[in-house]
Design a protein around this motif. Structure first.
Motif, mmCIF file in Angstrom:
data_model
loop_
_atom_site.group_PDB
_atom_site.id
_atom_site.type_symbol
_atom_site.label_atom_id
_atom_site.label_comp_id
_atom_site.label_asym_id
_atom_site.label_seq_id
_atom_site.Cartn_x
_atom_site.Cartn_y
_atom_site.Cartn_z
ATOM 1 N N MET A 110 39.788 47.518 44.692
ATOM 2 C CA MET A 110 38.801 46.700 45.383
ATOM 3 C C MET A 110 37.453 46.743 44.658
ATOM 4 N N GLN A 111 37.136 47.870 44.063
ATOM 5 C CA GLN A 111 35.904 47.978 43.277
ATOM 6 C C GLN A 111 35.985 47.069 42.052
ATOM 7 N N GLU A 112 37.159 46.989 41.444
ATOM 8 C CA GLU A 112 37.355 46.091 40.300
ATOM 9 C C GLU A 112 37.181 44.639 40.735
ATOM 10 N N PHE A 113 37.729 44.259 41.898
ATOM 11 C CA PHE A 113 37.557 42.901 42.420
ATOM 12 C C PHE A 113 36.078 42.575 42.598
ATOM 13 N N ARG A 114 35.347 43.516 43.175
ATOM 14 C CA ARG A 114 33.920 43.304 43.422
ATOM 15 C C ARG A 114 33.145 43.162 42.120
ATOM 16 N N ASP A 115 33.445 44.035 41.146
ATOM 17 C CA ASP A 115 32.742 43.985 39.866
ATOM 18 C C ASP A 115 33.054 42.699 39.110
ATOM 19 N N ASN A 116 34.309 42.263 39.132
ATOM 20 C CA ASN A 116 34.693 41.028 38.447
ATOM 21 C C ASN A 116 34.041 39.813 39.087
ATOM 22 N N ARG A 117 33.944 39.810 40.406
ATOM 23 C CA ARG A 117 33.297 38.701 41.098
ATOM 24 C C ARG A 117 31.818 38.653 40.771
ATOM 25 N N ARG A 140 30.436 39.671 37.966
ATOM 26 C CA ARG A 140 30.265 39.208 36.595
ATOM 27 C C ARG A 140 30.409 37.690 36.496
ATOM 28 N N ARG A 141 31.339 37.133 37.343
ATOM 29 C CA ARG A 141 31.534 35.681 37.303
ATOM 30 C C ARG A 141 30.321 34.913 37.811
ATOM 31 N N ARG A 142 29.556 35.533 38.689
ATOM 32 C CA ARG A 142 28.391 34.879 39.266
ATOM 33 C C ARG A 142 27.181 34.857 38.306
ATOM 34 N N ARG A 143 27.231 35.693 37.300
ATOM 35 C CA ARG A 143 26.091 35.763 36.367
ATOM 36 C C ARG A 143 26.068 34.560 35.419
#
Length: 277
Positions: free
Chosen positions: A265-272, A274-277
């Motif tokens: 879940m931490q990976e999901f949050r971090d990937n999301r 990064r996509r927003r940047r």
């Protein structure tokens, strides 16, 4: 003559004694099936303050499938299998695929060997969670109440909250763990008060969900915002169900499973992020 009268008296007395079901003397292959209905309340907190009462009711109606559930517990003297009856979502007509990742799978318990084996699926990957039964120190009370045809006794306990829902996940839990890791302070163990009602008329140490270890079957249990109540019991049904432990999936302990979920879940949050940047 006296001897004959004595024998007749003993026979009549024996016939007058009511027969009771004693599972300690029944064959090892006896079986029971208990059906449970659970109901949870949902605290909308500060987030709910922005909604009207009509909107809150609408939210509750949409969440009904997650707040009200039915379960089946199949048991014999030593083993049990507990699982949720799968239901269709009232809105979409489909199963709740997202919520399924964080709900309990089929759970096998063996009170003689102190073993729990639970089948869990997380985003398409199957796990076989093997561990000891949840340790519960019960305080036995003398208070009684009637549940259906069964006289039940009250028992209470305090259990670490995280251990009751080890198969689940919350962002609050992840944030707390991160804050503790950064501060280096020891995390406070939150406890949940549990109230259970068990019947000596079915003298087995089983119960729904993580609960077990009382001298009779647990028919009702309340913990946190959830109450689980037995609605029907069938003893020695004509069609027997084989109680077999799940055997498919990657073997893992409860703690390791929790860490796996948190990491993913931490990976999901971090990937999301990064996509927003």
């Amino acid at each position: 003559m006296k001897s004959i009268l004595l024998k007749i008296s003993i026979l009549v007395f024996a016939l007058l004694i009511p027969k009771t079901e004693n599972l300690n003397n029944t064959p090892q292959d006896f079986q029971g099936v208990a059906y449970y209905f659970s109901k949870s309340t949902m605290d909308l907190g500060r987030w709910g303050a922005r909604f009207s009462e009509a909107q809150k009711k609408q939210i509750m109606d949409r969440m009904k499938g997650r707040l009200e559930k039915t379960y089946i517990l199949t048991f014999n003297k030593e083993e049990s299998m507990f699982y949720e009856e799968e239901q269709l979502d009232a809105i979409s007509g489909a199963t709740d695929s997202w919520g399924k990742n964080f709900t309990a799978g089929k759970s096998y318990k063996n009170v003689k060997s102190n073993t729990q084996i639970q089948s869990q699926e997380f985003y398409g990957k199957r796990f076989l969670v093997k561990d000891k039964l949840q340790e519960i120190t019960w305080e036995m009370g003398s208070e009684t109440k009637q549940i259906g045809n069964y006289t039940c006794f009250k028992a209470t306990a305090k259990v670490p909250s995280n251990e009751l829902t080890w198969y689940s996940f919350s962002w609050d839990k992840l944030r707390t763990a991160e804050n503790v890791e950064q501060s280096g302070e020891q995390q406070e163990v939150k406890m949940t008060e549990v109230e259970a009602w068990y019947t000596l008329q079915i003298p087995v140490g089983h119960g729904p969900s993580e609960y077990w270890g009382l001298p009779g079957l647990i028919l009702e249990v309340s913990a946190g915002n959830t109450t689980m109540l037995c609605s029907k019991i069938i003893m020695n049904p004509e069609e027997r169900t084989e109680i077999e432990a799940p055997n498919k999936g990657e073997e893992i302990t409860k703690i390791a499973y929790q860490n796996t979920i948190a990491k993913k879940m931490q990976e999901f949050r971090d990937n999301r992020g990064r996509r927003r940047r």
